[in-house]
Scaffold this motif. Sequence first.
Motif, mmCIF file in Angstrom:
data_model
loop_
_atom_site.group_PDB
_atom_site.id
_atom_site.type_symbol
_atom_site.label_atom_id
_atom_site.label_comp_id
_atom_site.label_asym_id
_atom_site.label_seq_id
_atom_site.Cartn_x
_atom_site.Cartn_y
_atom_site.Cartn_z
ATOM 1 N N LEU A 27 1.050 -1.000 -0.104
ATOM 2 C CA LEU A 27 0.098 0.035 -0.120
ATOM 3 C C LEU A 27 1.205 1.173 0.052
ATOM 4 C CD1 LEU A 27 -2.892 1.320 0.215
ATOM 5 C CD2 LEU A 27 -2.988 0.720 2.986
ATOM 6 N N ALA A 28 2.106 1.050 0.463
ATOM 7 C CA ALA A 28 2.777 2.533 0.648
ATOM 8 C C ALA A 28 3.974 2.241 -0.982
ATOM 9 C CB ALA A 28 3.623 2.621 2.025
ATOM 10 N N GLU A 29 3.914 1.733 -0.890
ATOM 11 C CA GLU A 29 4.659 1.487 -2.319
ATOM 12 C C GLU A 29 3.344 2.786 -3.978
ATOM 13 O OE1 GLU A 29 6.238 -1.468 -5.858
ATOM 14 O OE2 GLU A 29 6.020 -1.947 -3.851
ATOM 15 N N ALA A 30 1.719 1.743 -3.880
ATOM 16 C CA ALA A 30 1.232 1.963 -4.580
ATOM 17 C C ALA A 30 0.734 3.634 -3.808
ATOM 18 C CB ALA A 30 -0.048 1.363 -4.373
ATOM 19 N N LEU A 31 0.969 4.239 -2.337
ATOM 20 C CA LEU A 31 0.262 5.872 -2.674
ATOM 21 C C LEU A 31 1.172 6.298 -2.912
ATOM 22 C CD1 LEU A 31 -0.856 5.380 0.672
ATOM 23 C CD2 LEU A 31 -2.284 5.703 -1.420
ATOM 24 N N ALA A 32 3.282 5.768 -3.412
ATOM 25 C CA ALA A 32 4.339 6.651 -3.862
ATOM 26 C C ALA A 32 4.046 7.182 -4.750
ATOM 27 C CB ALA A 32 5.475 5.597 -3.408
ATOM 28 N N PHE A 33 2.844 6.699 -5.689
ATOM 29 C CA PHE A 33 3.259 7.032 -6.909
ATOM 30 C C PHE A 33 2.053 8.402 -7.345
ATOM 31 C CE2 PHE A 33 3.099 2.417 -8.173
ATOM 32 C CZ PHE A 33 4.413 2.519 -9.384
ATOM 33 N N VAL A 34 1.585 8.833 -5.734
ATOM 34 C CA VAL A 34 0.506 9.934 -5.989
ATOM 35 C C VAL A 34 1.122 11.186 -5.924
ATOM 36 C CG1 VAL A 34 -0.933 11.638 -4.994
ATOM 37 C CG2 VAL A 34 -1.019 8.872 -4.375
ATOM 38 N N ARG A 35 1.253 11.893 -6.944
ATOM 39 C CA ARG A 35 2.215 13.380 -7.087
ATOM 40 C C ARG A 35 1.563 14.232 -5.999
ATOM 41 N NH1 ARG A 35 0.711 14.909 -13.734
ATOM 42 N NH2 ARG A 35 -1.622 14.826 -12.209
ATOM 43 N N PRO A 36 2.687 15.316 -5.587
ATOM 44 C CA PRO A 36 2.744 16.184 -5.027
ATOM 45 C C PRO A 36 1.633 16.772 -4.699
ATOM 46 C CG PRO A 36 5.201 15.733 -5.384
ATOM 47 C CD PRO A 36 4.561 15.260 -6.591
ATOM 48 N N GLU A 37 1.188 17.210 -6.138
ATOM 49 C CA GLU A 37 0.172 18.347 -6.632
ATOM 50 C C GLU A 37 -0.890 17.507 -6.123
ATOM 51 O OE1 GLU A 37 1.635 17.040 -10.564
ATOM 52 O OE2 GLU A 37 2.350 17.289 -8.292
ATOM 53 N N ALA A 38 -1.559 16.722 -6.575
ATOM 54 C CA ALA A 38 -2.785 16.059 -6.505
ATOM 55 C C ALA A 38 -3.520 16.131 -4.821
ATOM 56 C CB ALA A 38 -2.064 14.487 -7.149
#
Length: 336
Positions: free
Chosen positions: A100-111
């Motif tokens: 789950l942590a690996e998946a959330l790492a895809f989220v862009r900082p500005e999203a």
Amino acid sequence: MVAFVHPGRHRVAVLARHGLLPIEAGIVHRLFGQARDAGGRLLYEVVTCALEPGEVRTDTDFTLNVTRGPEVLGEAQTVILPAADEDYGERPHDPIDPALAEALAFVRPEARVASICTGAFVLAAAGMLDGCRVTTHWKSAACFRAMYPHIDLDPDVLYTDNGRVLTAAGVASGIDLSLHMIRTDHGSAVANEVARSTVVPPHRDGGQAQYIRRPVPGPERPATARARAWALANLHLQPGLKEMAEQESMSVRTFTRRFCEEMGLSPGKWVSQQRLDRARQLLEESDLSVDLVADRSGFGTAASLRLHMHAELGVTPSAYRRTFRGTASGSPPPDA
């Protein structure tokens, strides 16, 4: 308030996890998927992804076949986490699942990132709620506080908006939060049309109470319905508590108690919300001057309207009109 408006269709990614509450994922698809501009063009693209493509277990007797993986999160302007039935354990401070942590790492900082119900536990575990005022389902509040005592939790509201990070309390407030984001992005006209199509109330303020212990009366008319209808028709007269109580032939004390029982907030707070909603509608849909908007929405003066709008929305009436008149008509707002 931050408006997230992007060229083309705004992509909303829903992260489905095992134990998903499917109604919460469906809310996102239904509401954002219906939003259209004045020309009838879809404003959002909603996609669902999972930690691994394939079958996702739900909390019901059916599963979902999700064909996209977590990399979709990196392509989204908005990421939404519905609840799952195993969002938190019995031991405080359990580390977040590595996948789950690996998946959330895809989220862009500005999203923009939002949770529904206990999805807030995931965002908290990932450190995404630090410094934010948040909410979750009232039944889970004690557990959340035990696990994340450093996070400012308000279990008594429907949803919170911290600009980039938003949280909703539960299923119905997921509807409220989705409409709030659509309204923030594209104005009240678009959000209200989505609400009408879905047959849900167009707006419930995030500060409204999650749980009203005494339900609104059923077949009979709610005790304060006449007063509320009268106040809405007379916002320009700046209706007060005494005048509203008189509409129901009640004392001020009795009326205030019954109003709070039915609506989950005080008459004064409710009237303030209605005034602000009326002002926003007039700024978006009319060419009235700011002075006339202030008069017709019950603020009296342009200075009072500016003060309230800045406090609640962080913008002036003129700036709000420039942004949302352009967005609702299908043209990009200034500096979008």
